[in-house]
Design a protein around this motif. Structure first.
Motif, PDB file in Angstrom:
ATOM      1  N   GLU A   1      -2.926  -0.111 -39.336  1.00 11.23           N
ATOM      2  CA  GLU A   1      -3.363   1.151 -38.752  1.00 11.23           C
ATOM      3  C   GLU A   1      -2.617   2.322 -39.383  1.00 11.23           C
ATOM      4  O   GLU A   1      -3.214   3.366 -39.683  1.00 11.23           O
ATOM      5  CB  GLU A   1      -3.137   1.152 -37.235  1.00 11.23           C
TER       6      GLU A   1
ATOM      7  N   ALA B   1      -3.849   2.735 -43.053  1.00 12.39           N
ATOM      8  CA  ALA B   1      -5.165   3.380 -43.121  1.00 12.39           C
ATOM      9  C   ALA B   1      -5.051   4.879 -42.897  1.00 12.39           C
ATOM     10  O   ALA B   1      -5.699   5.675 -43.587  1.00 12.39           O
ATOM     11  CB  ALA B   1      -6.107   2.757 -42.088  1.00 12.39           C
ATOM     12  N   GLY B   2      -4.218   5.270 -41.949  1.00 14.23           N
ATOM     13  CA  GLY B   2      -4.022   6.694 -41.684  1.00 14.23           C
ATOM     14  C   GLY B   2      -3.383   7.410 -42.849  1.00 14.23           C
ATOM     15  O   GLY B   2      -3.766   8.542 -43.184  1.00 14.23           O
TER      16      GLY B   2
ATOM     17  N   ALA C   1      -5.948   7.664 -45.743  1.00  9.63           N
ATOM     18  CA  ALA C   1      -7.031   8.591 -45.400  1.00  9.63           C
ATOM     19  C   ALA C   1      -6.630  10.050 -45.640  1.00  9.63           C
ATOM     20  O   ALA C   1      -7.502  10.911 -45.777  1.00  9.63           O
ATOM     21  CB  ALA C   1      -7.450   8.398 -43.947  1.00  9.63           C
TER      22      ALA C   1
ATOM     23  N   ASP D   1     -12.371   7.977 -44.116  1.00  8.69           N
ATOM     24  CA  ASP D   1     -11.513   8.206 -42.957  1.00  8.69           C
ATOM     25  C   ASP D   1     -10.757   6.928 -42.605  1.00  8.69           C
ATOM     26  O   ASP D   1     -11.030   5.851 -43.127  1.00  8.69           O
ATOM     27  CB  ASP D   1     -12.321   8.734 -41.763  1.00  8.69           C
ATOM     28  N   SER D   2      -9.788   7.064 -41.703  1.00  8.20           N
ATOM     29  CA  SER D   2      -8.907   5.939 -41.384  1.00  8.20           C
ATOM     30  C   SER D   2      -9.660   4.782 -40.740  1.00  8.20           C
ATOM     31  O   SER D   2      -9.326   3.612 -40.975  1.00  8.20           O
ATOM     32  CB  SER D   2      -7.772   6.404 -40.467  1.00  8.20           C
TER      33      SER D   2
END
Length: 347
Positions: free
Chosen positions: A119, A122-123, A126, A132-133
């Motif tokens: 998580e 991904a953020g 992004a 996007d995340s």
């Protein structure tokens, strides 16, 4: 004679008109039309952008948006947008701007490290490329992809080797994942695979131990020694007894990875979790964080010594005191406990 004069006048007026028109066209197409003061400016065109959205982004960058629009429509750019990152240079004319936006997609540097979970990764990614995340995370957690490439939800984070990569800004989430898989196999070259085999660990197990080493010490020059302690324990069938795994187990159980835990209590050692190395001899099922390359290589090239214990060294912040015997370790530990109590660190 009179008709001849009229014809001459008409011809002259025609030449003048053509000249004025040509000047207008030249001025519209080839005169500088930027207004930013820096040497260059970046324009990001997403895959979903409309022509009007591109114009809105260009509005603060060009002097005359109407002139740009005229040339763009003549050249068909308004119906043939290209996604990507484009660099406009100071003093460019409309023709150069449009040619750049049509064909000069520039790569970006994508950098990530120290991400605790997919998580977080991904953020972070992004923030640097178009997807996007959520779309990135969906690709990272895709069970079919993980199974096909011999990963599990627990080991998936180990596929992403922290580094700096050149990618196009409009790289899709799926293409990003494919590139990272390629980089993973490139990283685990013959040399590293042989080193892993020599210490009787798989690449994924190396990443697990490396993640613990990473959490234990921020000092790169100490990581091989810390790795040597854990490898001594592992080779001798001991539990790793690693505090960072307990902290991770607590955070995972509470689904709270934002809380900072500075002190592990005795009651914490009893938490039921496959990540708790005070209860399990087996290595955790996956990394407890993203280990950087120095931590991975520290495990592969761990220091050969007789240390089985270590504890933070209050006299040399950031470093640790190492011990060969439990008696020596307990002495070191008592000094650390006195210091941590003095500092008022209760959790």
């Amino acid at each position: 004679m009179y008709i001849k004069k009229i014809l001459v006048i008409i011809a002259v007026l025609g030449v003048v008109a053509i000249g004025i028109f040509s000047y207008f066209i030249y001025n519209t197409i080839f005169s500088p039309n930027t207004q930013f003061t820096t040497e260059q400016a970046s324009v990001y065109v997403s895959s979903e952008d409309t022509y009007q959205e591109v114009l809105e982004q260009l509005k603060p960058l060009v002097k005359d948006l109407s002139d740009f629009d005229q040339v763009a429509r003549r050249k068909g750019y308004n119906v043939h947008l290209k996604a990507g990152r484009f660099i406009l240079k100071k003093g460019m004319n409309n023709n150069e701007i449009i040619n750049t936006l049509r064909s000069k997609n520039e790569p970006v540097s994508v950098i990530f490290n120290n991400q605790e979970r997919l998580e977080n990764l991904a953020g972070r990614v992004a923030q640097q490329i178009e997807p996007d995340s959520l779309s990135l995370l969906t690709m990272m957690q895709d069970p079919v992809f993980l199974k096909e490439n011999d990963f599990s939800p627990e080991t998936a984070l180990s596929m992403y080797i922290p580094n700096q990569y050149e990618l196009y800004w409009n790289t899709s989430a799926e293409a990003f994942r494919a590139r990272m898989l390629k980089e993973y196999h490139r990283f685990w070259n013959t040399s590293r695979l042989e080193q892993a085999k020599k210490i009787n660990l798989s690449p994924k197990e190396v990443s697990v131990v490396a993640s613990i080493v990473q959490k234990e010490t921020a000092k790169v020059d100490e990581r091989k020694r810390v790795a040597g302690v854990y490898m001594n324990r592992h080779k001798n069938g001991w539990k790793l007894d690693a505090d960072p795994t307990v902290i991770y187990a607590i955070k995972k159980a509470n689904n709270d990875f934002d809380t900072v835990i500075k002190r592990v209590l005795y009651k914490d050692l009893e938490i039921e979790s496959p990540y708790n190395t005070y209860r399990n001899k087996e290595l955790p099922p996956g990394p407890i964080a993203m280990p950087d390359i120095s931590s991975i290589d520290a495990v592969l090239q761990n220091e050969d010594h007789d240390y089985f214990y270590f504890v933070a060294n209050p006299e040399n912040p950031g470093y640790h005191k190492f011990a060969k015997t439990l008696r020596q370790h307990n002495n070191n530990r008592q000094a650390y406990v006195r210091w941590i109590n003095k500092m008022g660190i209760n959790r």
